[in-house]
Design an enzyme around this catalytic site. Sequence first.
Site, PDB file in Angstrom:
ATOM      1  N   SER A 178       0.651  -0.911   0.261  1.00  0.00           N
ATOM      2  CA  SER A 178       0.267   0.103  -0.054  1.00  0.00           C
ATOM      3  C   SER A 178       0.761   1.042   0.005  1.00  0.00           C
ATOM      4  O   SER A 178       2.231   1.227   0.546  1.00  0.00           O
ATOM      5  CB  SER A 178      -0.598   0.310   1.136  1.00  0.00           C
ATOM      6  OG  SER A 178      -1.183   1.474   1.008  1.00  0.00           O
TER       7      SER A 178
ATOM      8  N   TYR B 119      -1.951  -0.101  10.561  1.00  0.00           N
ATOM      9  CA  TYR B 119      -1.619  -0.849   8.784  1.00  0.00           C
ATOM     10  C   TYR B 119      -0.735  -0.148   7.911  1.00  0.00           C
ATOM     11  O   TYR B 119      -0.180  -0.915   7.349  1.00  0.00           O
ATOM     12  CB  TYR B 119      -3.293   0.159   8.180  1.00  0.00           C
ATOM     13  CG  TYR B 119      -3.293  -0.109   6.613  1.00  0.00           C
ATOM     14  CD1 TYR B 119      -3.768  -1.103   6.676  1.00  0.00           C
ATOM     15  CD2 TYR B 119      -2.441   0.660   5.620  1.00  0.00           C
ATOM     16  CE1 TYR B 119      -4.247  -2.061   5.370  1.00  0.00           C
ATOM     17  CE2 TYR B 119      -3.034   0.695   4.284  1.00  0.00           C
ATOM     18  CZ  TYR B 119      -3.288  -1.011   3.887  1.00  0.00           C
ATOM     19  OH  TYR B 119      -3.867  -0.768   3.006  1.00  0.00           O
TER      20      TYR B 119
HETATM   21  N1  LIG Z   1      -8.773  -1.376  -1.257  1.00  0.00           N
HETATM   22  C1  LIG Z   1      -7.909   0.211  -0.101  1.00  0.00           C
HETATM   23  O1  LIG Z   1      -8.138   0.907  -0.956  1.00  0.00           O
HETATM   24  C2  LIG Z   1      -6.577  -0.752  -0.994  1.00  0.00           C
HETATM   25  C3  LIG Z   1      -5.487   0.202  -1.208  1.00  0.00           C
HETATM   26  C4  LIG Z   1      -4.617  -0.176  -0.663  1.00  0.00           C
HETATM   27  C5  LIG Z   1      -4.488  -2.130  -0.689  1.00  0.00           C
HETATM   28  N2  LIG Z   1      -4.542  -2.208  -0.421  1.00  0.00           N
HETATM   29  C6  LIG Z   1      -4.902  -3.671  -0.374  1.00  0.00           C
HETATM   30  O2  LIG Z   1      -5.154  -4.718  -0.828  1.00  0.00           O
HETATM   31  C7  LIG Z   1      -5.644  -5.701  -0.429  1.00  0.00           C
HETATM   32  C8  LIG Z   1      -6.910  -6.399  -1.194  1.00  0.00           C
HETATM   33  O3  LIG Z   1      -7.481  -4.935  -0.273  1.00  0.00           O
HETATM   34  P1  LIG Z   1      -8.587  -5.450  -0.404  1.00  0.00           P
HETATM   35  O4  LIG Z   1      -9.938  -3.700  -0.123  1.00  0.00           O
HETATM   36  O5  LIG Z   1     -10.164  -5.764  -1.605  1.00  0.00           O
HETATM   37  O6  LIG Z   1      -9.747  -5.398   1.204  1.00  0.00           O
HETATM   38  P2  LIG Z   1     -11.474  -6.278   1.604  1.00  0.00           P
HETATM   39  O7  LIG Z   1     -11.247  -6.210   3.111  1.00  0.00           O
HETATM   40  O8  LIG Z   1     -12.133  -5.893   0.400  1.00  0.00           O
HETATM   41  O9  LIG Z   1     -11.557  -7.828   1.258  1.00  0.00           O
HETATM   42  C9  LIG Z   1     -10.467  -8.592   2.193  1.00  0.00           C
HETATM   43  C10 LIG Z   1     -11.086  -9.853   2.425  1.00  0.00           C
HETATM   44  O10 LIG Z   1      -9.800 -10.749   3.220  1.00  0.00           O
HETATM   45  C11 LIG Z   1     -10.650 -11.869   3.915  1.00  0.00           C
HETATM   46  N3  LIG Z   1     -10.320 -11.659   5.065  1.00  0.00           N
HETATM   47  C12 LIG Z   1      -9.840 -11.651   5.916  1.00  0.00           C
HETATM   48  N4  LIG Z   1      -9.616 -12.152   6.958  1.00  0.00           N
HETATM   49  C13 LIG Z   1      -8.982 -13.629   6.444  1.00  0.00           C
HETATM   50  C14 LIG Z   1      -8.733 -14.611   6.496  1.00  0.00           C
HETATM   51  N5  LIG Z   1      -8.609 -14.990   7.923  1.00  0.00           N
HETATM   52  N6  LIG Z   1      -8.125 -15.566   6.237  1.00  0.00           N
HETATM   53  C15 LIG Z   1      -9.154 -15.476   5.082  1.00  0.00           C
HETATM   54  N7  LIG Z   1      -9.943 -14.022   4.276  1.00  0.00           N
HETATM   55  C16 LIG Z   1      -9.536 -13.413   5.417  1.00  0.00           C
HETATM   56  C17 LIG Z   1     -12.001 -11.246   3.684  1.00  0.00           C
HETATM   57  O11 LIG Z   1     -12.706 -11.782   4.010  1.00  0.00           O
HETATM   58  C18 LIG Z   1     -11.552  -9.826   2.804  1.00  0.00           C
HETATM   59  O12 LIG Z   1     -12.956 -10.635   1.989  1.00  0.00           O
HETATM   60  C19 LIG Z   1      -5.434  -6.047   0.921  1.00  0.00           C
HETATM   61  O13 LIG Z   1      -4.043  -6.232   1.798  1.00  0.00           O
HETATM   62  C20 LIG Z   1      -5.115  -4.081   1.345  1.00  0.00           C
HETATM   63  O14 LIG Z   1      -4.386  -3.562   2.113  1.00  0.00           O
HETATM   64  C21 LIG Z   1      -6.427  -2.066  -0.380  1.00  0.00           C
END
Ligand SMILES: NC(=O)c1ccc[n+]([C@@H]2O[C@H](COP(=O)([O-])OP(=O)(O)OC[C@H]3O[C@@H](n4cnc5c(N)ncnc54)[C@H](O)[C@@H]3O)[C@@H](O)[C@H]2O)c1
Length: 263
Positions: free
Chosen positions: A151, A174
């Site tokens: 991120s 985070y």
């Molecule tokens: N969305 C953003 O703006 C953004 C920005 C930068 C980085 N990211 C990174 O991208 C990645 C995906 O982000 P996102 O927005 O899709 O997140 P999200 O929260 O929408 O999805 C994460 C998924 O992980 C699942 N999960 C959580 N704990 C779990 C576990 N122990 N076992 C199995 N599944 C589990 C949840 O059920 C969820 O469906 C993350 O690492 C996030 O930090 C996201």
Amino acid sequence: MSTLEPFNLKGKVAVITGGAGLLGPEFAEALAGAGARVMLVDLHEEKGRKTAARVARTTAGSVCFHKADVSDPAAVDSLFKVVAKTFKRVDILVNAVIGVGKNHFGPLEDYTWEDWNHVMRVSVGSTFLCSKAAAALMKKKKSGVIINMGSIYGVVGADPRIYGKSGINSPAVYAASKGAILNLTRYLAVYLAPYGIRVNALSPGGVWNHQDPGFVKRYSARNPMNRMLLKEELRGSLLFLASQASSYVNGHNLMVDGGWTAW
Ligand SMILES: NC(=O)c1ccc[n+]([C@@H]2O[C@H](COP(=O)([O-])OP(=O)(O)OC[C@H]3O[C@@H](n4cnc5c(N)ncnc54)[C@H](O)[C@@H]3O)[C@@H](O)[C@H]2O)c1
């Protein structure tokens, strides 16, 4: 070889953790669309199954779902046993799970030790566990690709000015977990290179997801491109890292942030 041939993932198998979240389905679209067989892994069974069915429909590809808590070593062990039994291989692992604490958006002063440990275990711990298990299978084929989700906040501190009075902030854990994932990526890239396994990170900026308009305005004003990231804009970068198109890219952190970290 044609210019596009290295992007072809026909015959490859991909596992995406956090597959039912916001970004997992985009990654599945990208990989299944390029010909890979994809397994989505998530805690949310109903959402995961629906997502897999939808992506299979839109890409005419092979997409399945497996429910697992990837922060549990035993569950990760049985997940990769299923992968080995079903596909006999894994070529691509995308670690896209994120741990969220109970009081995740509270101020530093109120952030609990329990929430801290939960986020570190789920975000960093699952990346370690799944990478270790996938690498054991990849080593047998002497090839593989691991992509870890970083991120902007793994690289720079959160800018408090964009959160206004909304109360929504990005917690210290985070930043710590993303920083850890980025350096774990470099460690694994070096350690696994002799086995033909490449390990890279993909670091998005804030993805637009119907946030409060005030927040979107402040975030956009802080970004050189004056807007948030659209989730589908990550597909190309993910496919690049997952495919032979990036065959000499290893230990890299690909920023997809509109230039957030460039000024
Ligand atoms: N969305 C953003 O703006 C953004 C920005 C930068 C980085 N990211 C990174 O991208 C990645 C995906 O982000 P996102 O927005 O899709 O997140 P999200 O929260 O929408 O999805 C994460 C998924 O992980 C699942 N999960 C959580 N704990 C779990 C576990 N122990 N076992 C199995 N599944 C589990 C949840 O059920 C969820 O469906 C993350 O690492 C996030 O930090 C996201």
